[in-house]
Design a protein around this motif. Structure first.
Motif, short mmCIF file in Angstrom:
data_model
loop_
_atom_site.label_atom_id
_atom_site.label_comp_id
_atom_site.label_asym_id
_atom_site.label_seq_id
_atom_site.Cartn_x
_atom_site.Cartn_y
_atom_site.Cartn_z
N ARG A 1 0.82 -1.22 0.00
CA ARG A 1 0.00 0.00 0.00
C ARG A 1 0.85 1.27 0.00
O ARG A 1 0.35 2.34 -0.30
CB ARG A 1 -0.94 0.01 1.20
N LEU A 2 2.13 1.16 0.33
CA LEU A 2 3.02 2.32 0.31
C LEU A 2 3.74 2.48 -1.03
O LEU A 2 4.53 3.40 -1.21
CB LEU A 2 4.05 2.21 1.44
N GLY A 3 3.48 1.58 -1.98
CA GLY A 3 4.06 1.67 -3.30
C GLY A 3 5.37 0.93 -3.48
O GLY A 3 6.01 1.04 -4.52
N HIS A 4 5.78 0.14 -2.47
CA HIS A 4 7.01 -0.66 -2.61
C HIS A 4 6.74 -1.86 -3.52
O HIS A 4 5.78 -2.60 -3.30
CB HIS A 4 7.49 -1.17 -1.25
N VAL A 5 7.58 -2.03 -4.52
CA VAL A 5 7.42 -3.13 -5.46
C VAL A 5 7.79 -4.45 -4.78
O VAL A 5 8.85 -4.57 -4.18
CB VAL A 5 8.28 -2.92 -6.73
N LEU A 6 6.88 -5.43 -4.85
CA LEU A 6 7.09 -6.74 -4.25
C LEU A 6 7.42 -7.81 -5.28
O LEU A 6 7.99 -8.84 -4.95
CB LEU A 6 5.85 -7.15 -3.46
N GLY A 7 7.03 -7.57 -6.54
CA GLY A 7 7.27 -8.55 -7.58
C GLY A 7 6.22 -8.45 -8.66
O GLY A 7 5.59 -7.42 -8.84
N THR A 8 6.03 -9.56 -9.37
CA THR A 8 5.04 -9.61 -10.45
C THR A 8 4.33 -10.97 -10.44
O THR A 8 4.81 -11.93 -9.83
CB THR A 8 5.69 -9.43 -11.84
N ILE A 9 3.21 -11.00 -11.13
CA ILE A 9 2.57 -12.25 -11.50
C ILE A 9 2.66 -12.29 -13.02
O ILE A 9 2.29 -11.32 -13.69
CB ILE A 9 1.10 -12.32 -11.06
N PHE B 1 -0.15 -19.05 -14.22
CA PHE B 1 0.21 -17.78 -13.59
C PHE B 1 1.26 -18.07 -12.52
O PHE B 1 1.04 -18.91 -11.65
CB PHE B 1 -1.02 -17.14 -12.95
N THR B 2 2.39 -17.37 -12.60
CA THR B 2 3.50 -17.60 -11.68
C THR B 2 3.84 -16.32 -10.95
O THR B 2 3.96 -15.25 -11.56
CB THR B 2 4.75 -18.09 -12.44
N VAL B 3 3.98 -16.41 -9.62
CA VAL B 3 4.40 -15.28 -8.78
C VAL B 3 5.92 -15.21 -8.84
O VAL B 3 6.61 -16.20 -8.58
CB VAL B 3 3.91 -15.47 -7.34
N VAL B 4 6.44 -14.02 -9.19
CA VAL B 4 7.88 -13.80 -9.28
C VAL B 4 8.24 -12.68 -8.29
O VAL B 4 8.05 -11.50 -8.59
CB VAL B 4 8.30 -13.40 -10.72
#
Length: 83
Positions: A23-31, A40-43
């Protein structure tokens, strides 16, 4: 931790790609959706709390549910960057 999922535009990806941020805009990854298998893979981003490992999932909802379970929070799909 709550996660916001937004569609990403990527010229290098033939399948779908979604950005994962807190919610603070920090990038966690991609799907990422693989076009040849429709999985669909979580990266996770290196060092992000998203961690892993993740297996391929049959739907975007299933991948989001796995993220919710792993982070003990909500995982919300939004249509664009105006979250």
């Amino acid at each position: 931790m709550d996660v916001v999922v937004t569609p990403a535009q990527s010229a290098q990806s033939a399948g779908g790609t979604w950005r994962l941020e807190d919610r603070l805009g920090h990038v966690l990854g991609t799907i990422r959706q693989t076009p040849w298998s429709n999985e669909f893979t979580v990266v996770p981003e290196p060092g992000a709390r998203l961690g892993g490992p993740y297996i391929p999932y049959p739907t975007l909802d299933a991948a989001m549910w796995a993220i919710e379970r792993h982070l003990d929070g909500a995982c919300e799909l939004v249509s664009g960057p105006e979250h």
